[in-house]
Design an enzyme around this catalytic site. Structure first.
Site, PDB file in Angstrom:
ATOM      1  N   GLU A  92      -3.012   9.879   8.096  1.00  0.00           N
ATOM      2  CA  GLU A  92      -1.584   9.668   8.370  1.00  0.00           C
ATOM      3  C   GLU A  92      -1.126  10.532   9.557  1.00  0.00           C
ATOM      4  O   GLU A  92      -0.218  10.159  10.293  1.00  0.00           O
ATOM      5  CB  GLU A  92      -0.753  10.000   7.125  1.00  0.00           C
TER       6      GLU A  92
ATOM      7  N   TYR B 273      -0.246   8.628  -2.564  1.00  0.00           N
ATOM      8  CA  TYR B 273      -0.133   8.319  -3.986  1.00  0.00           C
ATOM      9  C   TYR B 273      -1.254   8.973  -4.796  1.00  0.00           C
ATOM     10  O   TYR B 273      -1.121   9.162  -5.995  1.00  0.00           O
ATOM     11  CB  TYR B 273      -0.223   6.797  -4.195  1.00  0.00           C
ATOM     12  N   GLY B 274      -2.369   9.267  -4.141  1.00  0.00           N
ATOM     13  CA  GLY B 274      -3.580   9.662  -4.864  1.00  0.00           C
ATOM     14  C   GLY B 274      -3.516  10.979  -5.595  1.00  0.00           C
ATOM     15  O   GLY B 274      -4.420  11.320  -6.343  1.00  0.00           O
TER      16      GLY B 274
ATOM     17  N   ASP C   8       0.860  -1.183   0.000  1.00  0.00           N
ATOM     18  CA  ASP C   8       0.000   0.000   0.000  1.00  0.00           C
ATOM     19  C   ASP C   8       0.897   1.234   0.000  1.00  0.00           C
ATOM     20  O   ASP C   8       2.104   1.148   0.226  1.00  0.00           O
ATOM     21  CB  ASP C   8      -0.898  -0.017   1.243  1.00  0.00           C
ATOM     22  N   SER C   9       0.285   2.397  -0.209  1.00  0.00           N
ATOM     23  CA  SER C   9       1.039   3.644  -0.219  1.00  0.00           C
ATOM     24  C   SER C   9       1.437   4.094   1.182  1.00  0.00           C
ATOM     25  O   SER C   9       2.261   4.985   1.331  1.00  0.00           O
ATOM     26  CB  SER C   9       0.206   4.742  -0.881  1.00  0.00           C
TER      27      SER C   9
ATOM     28  N   CYS D 218     -10.355   3.682  -0.351  1.00  0.00           N
ATOM     29  CA  CYS D 218      -8.956   3.900  -0.007  1.00  0.00           C
ATOM     30  C   CYS D 218      -8.727   3.181   1.311  1.00  0.00           C
ATOM     31  O   CYS D 218      -9.562   3.275   2.218  1.00  0.00           O
ATOM     32  CB  CYS D 218      -8.660   5.397   0.139  1.00  0.00           C
ATOM     33  N   THR D 219      -7.620   2.473   1.434  1.00  0.00           N
ATOM     34  CA  THR D 219      -7.421   1.648   2.637  1.00  0.00           C
ATOM     35  C   THR D 219      -7.179   2.484   3.893  1.00  0.00           C
ATOM     36  O   THR D 219      -7.186   1.942   4.995  1.00  0.00           O
ATOM     37  CB  THR D 219      -6.253   0.658   2.447  1.00  0.00           C
ATOM     38  N   HIS D 220      -6.983   3.785   3.744  1.00  0.00           N
ATOM     39  CA  HIS D 220      -6.891   4.634   4.935  1.00  0.00           C
ATOM     40  C   HIS D 220      -8.278   4.911   5.535  1.00  0.00           C
ATOM     41  O   HIS D 220      -8.390   5.166   6.736  1.00  0.00           O
ATOM     42  CB  HIS D 220      -6.243   5.981   4.580  1.00  0.00           C
TER      43      HIS D 220
ATOM     44  N   CYS E  34      -3.688  -0.964  -2.067  1.00  0.00           N
ATOM     45  CA  CYS E  34      -3.875   0.451  -2.380  1.00  0.00           C
ATOM     46  C   CYS E  34      -4.831   0.600  -3.560  1.00  0.00           C
ATOM     47  O   CYS E  34      -4.554   0.093  -4.651  1.00  0.00           O
ATOM     48  CB  CYS E  34      -2.526   1.085  -2.712  1.00  0.00           C
ATOM     49  N   ASN E  35      -5.930   1.291  -3.332  1.00  0.00           N
ATOM     50  CA  ASN E  35      -6.912   1.507  -4.398  1.00  0.00           C
ATOM     51  C   ASN E  35      -6.315   2.276  -5.563  1.00  0.00           C
ATOM     52  O   ASN E  35      -6.614   1.994  -6.724  1.00  0.00           O
ATOM     53  CB  ASN E  35      -8.121   2.265  -3.849  1.00  0.00           C
TER      54      ASN E  35
END
Length: 213
Positions: A157, A46-47, A14-15, A189-191, A77-78
Site C-alpha cells: 500500500e 483487514y488481515g 477487496d480490503s 492475498c491480492t496485494h 480479498c483472501n
C-alpha cells in the site's frame, strides 16, 4: 439470464487496491462486462482485524454493491473469503459468488509437481486454515505449509514494491517455506501479485500461483 440482468455489473471487492489484480484478470476474460469495484482503502489492512470487525465491514460493502444492482459478486480479498465467505453467500441469496481461495487452491494443485505447496497470506487468512482445507478437500495427500506475512500489505500500500525493506521482509517470511522444499507458492492475498518480480528473485525455482488468475 435476461437482457436487463446481463447489463448489470459484476461487483468485485477487496480490503484495498490489491483486488484490482482480479479486476484486470476479469477484464481480460470478460471484456464486454461492466465492473463495480470497491476497495476499502480507508480501513486496510483487514488481515490483522478480528473476525467480528471483518464481518461487519464486509456486510457494509456487500450492501453497497447490492444497491448498485450487481449480478454477481467476486470476493477478491483472501481474508474476507476466509472468514466471511459464508456470510457473503447468505447475503447474496441466489446470486453467483466467486472467491479467490477456491481459485487459488485449484490452481496450486494443477501446478505442483512434488505436492509441497506453500501459502503466504495475512495472519487472519492463515489462522482460518481456509487454504489448507480447500487444498486437502481436493487432494488429502498434498503437503501445505502456510506463512503469515502481516507486514507485506502495508508495504505494498506504501508502494514499496522493490524496496530493500520489502525484500528483506519477504526473504524472512519465505525461509521456512523454502526449507520445506515447496515447488509452488500461492500468493494468498491480492496485494502480493504486485510483488511477483521480487518474490521470483527470492524464491527461484518455485512457481508462483496468483489466485486472481
Amino acid at each position: 439470464m435476461n437482457n436487463t440482468t446481463k447489463q448489470r455489473p459484476i461487483g468485485v471487492f477487496d480490503s484495498g487496491v490489491g483486488g484490482l489484480t482480479n479486476v484486470r484478470a476479469l477484464m481480460e476474460r470478460l471484456p464486454m462486462e461492466n465492473i463495480v469495484y470497491f476497495g476499502d482503502t480507508a480501513r486496510v489492512p483487514y488481515g490483522v482485524k478480528s473476525r467480528a470487525t471483518i464481518e461487519t465491514f464486509t456486510a457494509q460493502i456487500v450492501d453497497f454493491l447490492l444497491q448498485n444492482e450487481v449480478k454477481a459478486l467476486v470476493i477478491a480479498c483472501n481474508t474476507i473469503a476466509a472468514v466471511a465467505g459464508q456470510k457473503v453467500r447468505s447475503a447474496a441469496g441466489n446470486m453467483p459468488v466467486l472467491d479467490v481461495i477456491t481459485a487459488g487452491a485449484e490452481a496450486a494443485l494443477q501446478t505442483t509437481r512434488n505436492g509441497h505447496i506453500g501459502i503466504i497470506a495475512t495472519s487472519t487468512t492463515v489462522n482460518s486454515n481456509a487454504y489448507a482445507r480447500a487444498i486437502h478437500s481436493r487432494n488429502p495427500d498434498a503437503r501445505v505449509q502456510s506463512q503469515a506475512c502481516p507486514l507485506l500489505v502495508p508495504l505494498v500500500e506504501e508502494g514499496w514494491l522493490d524496496h530493500e525493506v520489502t525484500r528483506l521482509t519477504a526473504r524472512e517470511y519465505l525461509k521456512p517455506l523454502l526449507a520445506d522444499d515447496i515447488d509452488t507458492l500461492v500468493l494468498g492475498c491480492t496485494h502480493y501479485p504486485l510483488l511477483k518480480p521480487l518474490l521470483r528473485e527470492e524464491a527461484p525455482g518455485v512457481t508462483l500461483v496468483d489466485s486472481a488468475l
